[in-house]
Write a protein that holds these residues in place. Structure first.
Motif, PDB file in Angstrom:
ATOM      1  N   MET A 283       0.879  -1.171   0.000  1.00  0.00           N
ATOM      2  CA  MET A 283       0.000   0.000   0.000  1.00  0.00           C
ATOM      3  C   MET A 283       0.916   1.219   0.000  1.00  0.00           C
ATOM      4  N   PRO A 284       0.463   2.327  -0.571  1.00  0.00           N
ATOM      5  CA  PRO A 284       1.309   3.520  -0.544  1.00  0.00           C
ATOM      6  C   PRO A 284       1.456   4.057   0.872  1.00  0.00           C
ATOM      7  N   GLY A 285       2.556   4.783   1.104  1.00  0.00           N
ATOM      8  CA  GLY A 285       2.758   5.417   2.397  1.00  0.00           C
ATOM      9  C   GLY A 285       1.742   6.519   2.641  1.00  0.00           C
ATOM     10  N   ASP A 286       1.777   7.086   3.828  1.00  0.00           N
ATOM     11  CA  ASP A 286       0.770   8.070   4.219  1.00  0.00           C
ATOM     12  C   ASP A 286       0.897   9.394   3.473  1.00  0.00           C
ATOM     13  N   GLY A 287       2.099   9.732   3.048  1.00  0.00           N
ATOM     14  CA  GLY A 287       2.299  11.023   2.404  1.00  0.00           C
ATOM     15  C   GLY A 287       3.105  10.907   1.130  1.00  0.00           C
ATOM     16  N   ALA A 288       3.110  11.970   0.338  1.00  0.00           N
ATOM     17  CA  ALA A 288       3.868  11.979  -0.901  1.00  0.00           C
ATOM     18  C   ALA A 288       5.346  11.752  -0.595  1.00  0.00           C
ATOM     19  N   GLY A 289       5.945  10.839  -1.324  1.00  0.00           N
ATOM     20  CA  GLY A 289       7.354  10.533  -1.123  1.00  0.00           C
ATOM     21  C   GLY A 289       7.631   9.512  -0.049  1.00  0.00           C
ATOM     22  N   ASP A 290       6.607   9.098   0.707  1.00  0.00           N
ATOM     23  CA  ASP A 290       6.815   8.072   1.729  1.00  0.00           C
ATOM     24  C   ASP A 290       7.061   6.713   1.077  1.00  0.00           C
ATOM     25  N   PRO A 291       7.862   5.856   1.702  1.00  0.00           N
ATOM     26  CA  PRO A 291       8.103   4.524   1.139  1.00  0.00           C
ATOM     27  C   PRO A 291       6.859   3.647   1.239  1.00  0.00           C
ATOM     28  N   PRO A 292       6.799   2.567   0.468  1.00  0.00           N
ATOM     29  CA  PRO A 292       5.649   1.659   0.529  1.00  0.00           C
ATOM     30  C   PRO A 292       5.501   1.012   1.902  1.00  0.00           C
TER      31      PRO A 292
ATOM     32  N   ALA B  18      -9.008   4.052  -8.951  1.00  0.00           N
ATOM     33  CA  ALA B  18      -8.233   5.109  -8.283  1.00  0.00           C
ATOM     34  C   ALA B  18      -8.976   6.431  -8.190  1.00  0.00           C
ATOM     35  N   ASP B  19     -10.203   6.484  -8.641  1.00  0.00           N
ATOM     36  CA  ASP B  19     -10.976   7.728  -8.642  1.00  0.00           C
ATOM     37  C   ASP B  19     -10.873   8.408  -7.272  1.00  0.00           C
ATOM     38  N   PRO B  20     -10.313   9.626  -7.195  1.00  0.00           N
ATOM     39  CA  PRO B  20     -10.107  10.273  -5.895  1.00  0.00           C
ATOM     40  C   PRO B  20     -11.397  10.642  -5.170  1.00  0.00           C
ATOM     41  N   THR B  21     -12.528  10.608  -5.871  1.00  0.00           N
ATOM     42  CA  THR B  21     -13.798  10.919  -5.203  1.00  0.00           C
ATOM     43  C   THR B  21     -14.359   9.718  -4.444  1.00  0.00           C
TER      44      THR B  21
ATOM     45  N   TRP C 111      -6.923   4.840  -2.336  1.00  0.00           N
ATOM     46  CA  TRP C 111      -5.529   4.608  -1.946  1.00  0.00           C
ATOM     47  C   TRP C 111      -4.597   4.446  -3.146  1.00  0.00           C
ATOM     48  N   ILE C 112      -5.139   4.334  -4.344  1.00  0.00           N
ATOM     49  CA  ILE C 112      -4.302   4.071  -5.514  1.00  0.00           C
ATOM     50  C   ILE C 112      -3.749   5.389  -6.043  1.00  0.00           C
ATOM     51  N   ASN C 113      -2.446   5.574  -5.911  1.00  0.00           N
ATOM     52  CA  ASN C 113      -1.807   6.791  -6.412  1.00  0.00           C
ATOM     53  C   ASN C 113      -1.127   6.522  -7.756  1.00  0.00           C
ATOM     54  N   ARG C 114      -0.482   7.528  -8.306  1.00  0.00           N
ATOM     55  CA  ARG C 114       0.166   7.384  -9.602  1.00  0.00           C
ATOM     56  C   ARG C 114       1.238   6.296  -9.590  1.00  0.00           C
ATOM     57  N   GLU C 115       1.986   6.222  -8.490  1.00  0.00           N
ATOM     58  CA  GLU C 115       3.061   5.234  -8.400  1.00  0.00           C
ATOM     59  C   GLU C 115       2.506   3.809  -8.446  1.00  0.00           C
ATOM     60  N   ILE C 116       1.430   3.576  -7.697  1.00  0.00           N
ATOM     61  CA  ILE C 116       0.771   2.269  -7.718  1.00  0.00           C
ATOM     62  C   ILE C 116       0.238   1.969  -9.120  1.00  0.00           C
ATOM     63  N   ARG C 117      -0.433   2.942  -9.711  1.00  0.00           N
ATOM     64  CA  ARG C 117      -0.996   2.756 -11.049  1.00  0.00           C
ATOM     65  C   ARG C 117       0.090   2.324 -12.032  1.00  0.00           C
TER      66      ARG C 117
END
Length: 231
Positions: A49-58, A103-106, A111-117
């Motif tokens: 899963m992505p980390g809590d913030g931008a740039g956080d590790p998985p 990944a729809d942000p609405t 939880w799916i961000n660009r990196e995951i995508r």
């Protein structure tokens, strides 16, 4: 049927699952989303899963209570069976669109961000990720995607634009997996939600999941995941 391409091995080590904290779903932080890392994780019973913030590790999870769907446990209600008649099931014809819809942000708890995508699209290009799609009148109305490793289908996310369309996609997935080795296959849903429980998803312990995993990985991938549109 196309044979998936094995990517370069990961430089990270996930460790012995027996050493995971028996009370915590979170089992690691760090590493990367490279194809070899992701495949190594799933083969160890772990998913990211992505980390809590931008740039956080998985973040890496191996739930203490794992959500799973044995194929023979799928619950198809009468209303869902009626709804299925209006949809066409397709495989891998709109993988990016399915992931983008998931990944729809609405959506709540997105939880799916660009990196995951991008990471899962790379795995799709290598033959490891598949989408199962519910189409109606030429429109994509729902679907799901996940990682296919032998007899294990690790579901990542699902979405719907029309009522019951995501459920129809799940029924389609189970149908695609239901070959002569269906009893040796399993859909991994990671966790259980009230929605999934109505469809037959249940839980097994982490230890039971990890015990079964080697046999699951040894089963050939279902031929149905490589077939074209069906109705």
């Amino acid at each position: 049927m196309t044979v998936p391409i094995e990517p370069p091995p990961t430089r990270w080590v996930f460790g012995d699952p027996a050493r995971f904290d028996p009370t915590d779903d979170l089992v690691g932080i760090g590493a990367d989303f490279e194809p070899g890392t992701l495949l190594a994780a799933y083969r160890h019973g772990v998913f990211p899963m992505p980390g809590d913030g931008a740039g956080d590790p998985p973040y890496w999870f191996c739930p203490v209570e794992r959500g799973v769907l044995p194929l023979d446990r799928l619950v198809v209600s009468r209303s869902l069976r009626r709804a299925m008649r209006g949809f066409e099931i397709r495989v891998d014809t709109a993988v990016a669109e399915v992931i983008d819809a998931c990944a729809d942000p609405t959506r709540p708890s997105g939880w799916i961000n660009r990196e995951i995508r991008d990471a899962y699209l790379r795995l799709h290009e290598l033959g490891w990720v598949h989408s199962v799609e519910a189409w109606r009148d030429g429109q994509l109305e729902g679907g799901l995607y996940g990682v296919s490793l032998g007899g294990l289908f690790a579901g990542e996310s699902m979405f719907h634009r029309a009522r019951d369309a995501s459920k129809v996609a799940l029924v389609g997935l189970v149908d695609l997996l239901s070959d002569d080795r269906a009893g040796e296959r399993l859909v991994d849903t990671q966790w259980v939600t009230p929605h999934l429980s109505t469809l037959g998803v249940t839980t097994i312990s982490r230890s039971d999941y990890l015990r079964r995993l080697p046999n699951l990985l040894g089963v050939p991938e279902a031929p149905g995941l490589a077939r074209g549109p069906s109705t």
